[in-house]
Design an enzyme around this catalytic site. Sequence first.
Site, short mmCIF file in Angstrom:
data_model
loop_
_atom_site.label_atom_id
_atom_site.label_comp_id
_atom_site.label_asym_id
_atom_site.label_seq_id
_atom_site.Cartn_x
_atom_site.Cartn_y
_atom_site.Cartn_z
N GLY A 19 -0.69 -14.89 -6.48
CA GLY A 19 -0.74 -15.90 -7.82
C GLY A 19 -1.29 -15.76 -8.84
N LYS A 20 -0.49 -14.52 -9.28
CA LYS A 20 -0.43 -14.74 -10.56
C LYS A 20 0.61 -15.36 -11.57
CE LYS A 20 -0.71 -10.29 -9.98
NZ LYS A 20 -0.86 -9.74 -8.93
N THR A 21 1.73 -14.94 -10.89
CA THR A 21 2.66 -15.62 -11.10
C THR A 21 2.72 -17.10 -10.94
OG1 THR A 21 4.35 -13.96 -10.66
CG2 THR A 21 5.51 -15.97 -11.18
N HIS A 68 -11.75 3.70 19.87
CA HIS A 68 -11.99 2.72 18.80
C HIS A 68 -12.67 1.44 18.82
CE1 HIS A 68 -9.06 4.67 16.16
NE2 HIS A 68 -7.78 4.66 16.24
N HIS A 116 -6.74 5.59 23.77
CA HIS A 116 -6.37 5.88 22.48
C HIS A 116 -7.69 4.74 21.57
CE1 HIS A 116 -5.34 7.08 18.02
NE2 HIS A 116 -5.80 5.88 17.55
N GLU A 117 -6.75 3.75 21.77
CA GLU A 117 -7.69 2.02 20.92
C GLU A 117 -8.78 1.91 22.30
OE1 GLU A 117 -5.98 1.04 19.07
OE2 GLU A 117 -4.33 2.34 19.02
P1 ADP Z 1 1.67 -12.16 -7.52
O1 ADP Z 1 2.27 -12.85 -8.67
O2 ADP Z 1 0.00 -12.06 -7.36
O3 ADP Z 1 1.94 -11.21 -7.07
P2 ADP Z 1 2.66 -14.71 -5.91
O4 ADP Z 1 2.26 -15.58 -7.52
O5 ADP Z 1 3.78 -13.86 -6.49
O6 ADP Z 1 1.81 -13.79 -6.42
O7 ADP Z 1 2.64 -15.53 -5.12
C1 ADP Z 1 3.39 -15.31 -4.26
C2 ADP Z 1 3.27 -16.25 -3.42
O8 ADP Z 1 2.29 -16.36 -2.63
C3 ADP Z 1 3.55 -17.29 -4.02
O9 ADP Z 1 4.30 -18.22 -4.44
C4 ADP Z 1 2.67 -18.98 -2.67
O10 ADP Z 1 3.15 -19.07 -2.31
C5 ADP Z 1 1.44 -17.63 -2.19
N1 ADP Z 1 0.51 -18.05 -3.12
C6 ADP Z 1 -0.09 -17.07 -3.81
N2 ADP Z 1 -1.70 -17.78 -4.38
C7 ADP Z 1 -1.95 -18.47 -3.51
C8 ADP Z 1 -2.73 -19.62 -4.12
N3 ADP Z 1 -4.24 -19.57 -4.33
N4 ADP Z 1 -2.69 -20.98 -3.75
C9 ADP Z 1 -1.19 -21.09 -2.96
N5 ADP Z 1 -0.23 -20.49 -2.59
C10 ADP Z 1 -0.28 -18.67 -3.19
ZN ZN Z 2 -6.15 4.97 16.05
#
Ligand code: ADP
Ligand code: ZN
Length: 646
Positions: A236-238, A457, A453-454
């Site tokens: 959610g950086k963007t 595990h 296998h599974e």
């Molecule tokens: P990043 O830039 O970190 O790769 P994005 O901000 O692009 O991630 O996140 C992608 C999508 O994931 C967002 O558009 C949103 O829909 C969802 N998302 C990520 N984090 C959150 C959050 N904390 N709350 C709500 N939605 C989120």
């Molecule tokens: Zn395996």
Amino acid sequence: MNLFNKTPLKGGKKGGGMLGGNNMKFLTQITNAILVIIIISFLFSMFFGGGVKSENIPVSQLATDINLGLVKEIKVSGDNLSITYNTLGTTTPVVKISQKEIGTALTDTLSNYKVSQDKLDAVKIDIVSDQGFWYWVGNLAPYLLPLIFIGIFIWYLTRQIKGPGMQAFSFGQSKARIILPNDKKQRITFADVAGAKEAKEELAEVVDFLKNPKKFLEIGAKIPKGILLMGASGTGKTLLARAVAGEANVAFFSISGSEFVEMFVGIGASRVRDLFKMAKSASPSIIFIDEIDAVGRVRGAGMGGGNDEREQTLNQILVEMDGFEPNEKVIVMAATNRPDVLDPALVRPGRFDRRVVIDLPDRNDREAILQVHSREKPFGEDVNLKVIAERTPGFSGADLYSLMNEGAILAARENRKKISQFDLVRSIEKVMMGPERKSHLLSKKEKEITAYHEAGHALVASVLPFADPVHKISIISRGRAAGYTLKLPLEDRKLQSKKEFLDDIAVSLGGYVAEKNIFGDITTGPSNDLQVSSALAREMVTRYGMSDKFGPIALEGDGGKTMFGHGVGDREYSDKVSSQIDSEVARIMDEAMKKAETILSEHRKALDSIAKTLMEVETIERDNFEKILVANGIIPKKKQDIEHQV
Ligand code: ADP
Ligand code: ZN
């Protein structure tokens, strides 16, 4: 694990949008104009050339007709004559057309043809002015049209400059996407970002500054110029950067690091210049640079072969940031999931000197994120987001978003109006491992091998005290895996112990050991298990000081590199130590394998029973799995038991 989580920022409806979008709009405008012109000329010809085709007669005929007294009226328009004949009883007037001699008066022409004056007096002669409106339009159109085009063009550009956007400056240059403060549709606020409490608190200050810069400037406070958002992809950086812009109601310019570098050499730096220029003219504003590591890697570290373009772009970013006046009110936010590879020059004071770490969401945050994405989705009564949040440790916000979306798709596909809990549960696995490949049928032998296998595990995980309990086993192939065993990790562990690691490695080897013991042969199936467990064993030795031989020493930094500085591949130990590490790793793996072997041979009956059930039903959920364990004298672990042990 991130499948399709990148939601690209969409440009604004009007002013926003990629520049490509604007060019498109311009093209449509031109096409519209051309269409209008075609329609007008069509109507024009309908009016003037149209109607019933009249008979064309020579002037001599006209002269004769006048002398015979047949002609009632002549309309003169330029050299064209339109002759109306006297109607004798019939209702529709007969109209014929003719042409006079060019440049001579009609009367002169007619008298040349010996029309007598008194006959001519009886005819009404009507001279239609050549100077009429359409005459002018017809003559001037070729000159006017280009002017009109230019006018439209200028009007379009000025509207862009004055109006909601500033793209005109950047025509064809910076590829930044822009979201303007008055773009209500795309506005995102902190309410749309679930969890990430610390990050939001940090950023609230930035919002405050953007809202009332005066308050800060008057007291001489130093304003942050650059903020580095660090976190795994999809955390959610963007989203957070957009929320800061939304909260503060300022323009948001976004571009990705890789876009700077992508196309033509020499463009990266000029794009940076354009971007900063646009942002300044729109200030207060935020510039968001996604994947800054694409341009901001350590210079000269040899990654990607010392790319000049990248360096110039990076330099330009630094120059622009250094050149900010304190009152410029432009804040640069950058995102990366590789803070370890960033050039130290980027993180120096006065540049990206603030860092905000965004972690993967914990259980409560996951529930909150699910909640955010469940707005406007109709849920059945059985839906319990808490349970979904519990079952999705390690999911990023983006993963949770896709999970919700997958759930909705499943419900829609089965023509249900509401999303059920089962839809969501199925989506967890889909997001985690890709779609089920039901068409990928295993042969009977493959099925048997996969089942053992599974089961291997699962059984090792159930017996070892520090391993996570199993909550599902399946031999339906998904993505690239033939089968899978889902463990339910302890919630949100920040610390992991040596004992857990050792048990984890043994669980990973459980599949390998089962294949070897039961069939006396090994398939390619366990290759991923081996990779994961060897890597873990190596990290125990080189990073966590978990080997008795080396003791408490970190032989490698984060991800095999030291923070900010050395490039990749710089080892800080000799070849001799390196081979000691190898043998230590081999020892850990060997001990783990022995552990798995002991368990599987001691509980051979349980192993057979699990494998047999798997071959029959393909998927075993936690409840049924525990029943098999109990039937074979193994006490299933309760989650709480493990929590006590840590
Ligand atoms: P990043 O830039 O970190 O790769 P994005 O901000 O692009 O991630 O996140 C992608 C999508 O994931 C967002 O558009 C949103 O829909 C969802 N998302 C990520 N984090 C959150 C959050 N904390 N709350 C709500 N939605 C989120
Ligand atoms: Zn395996």
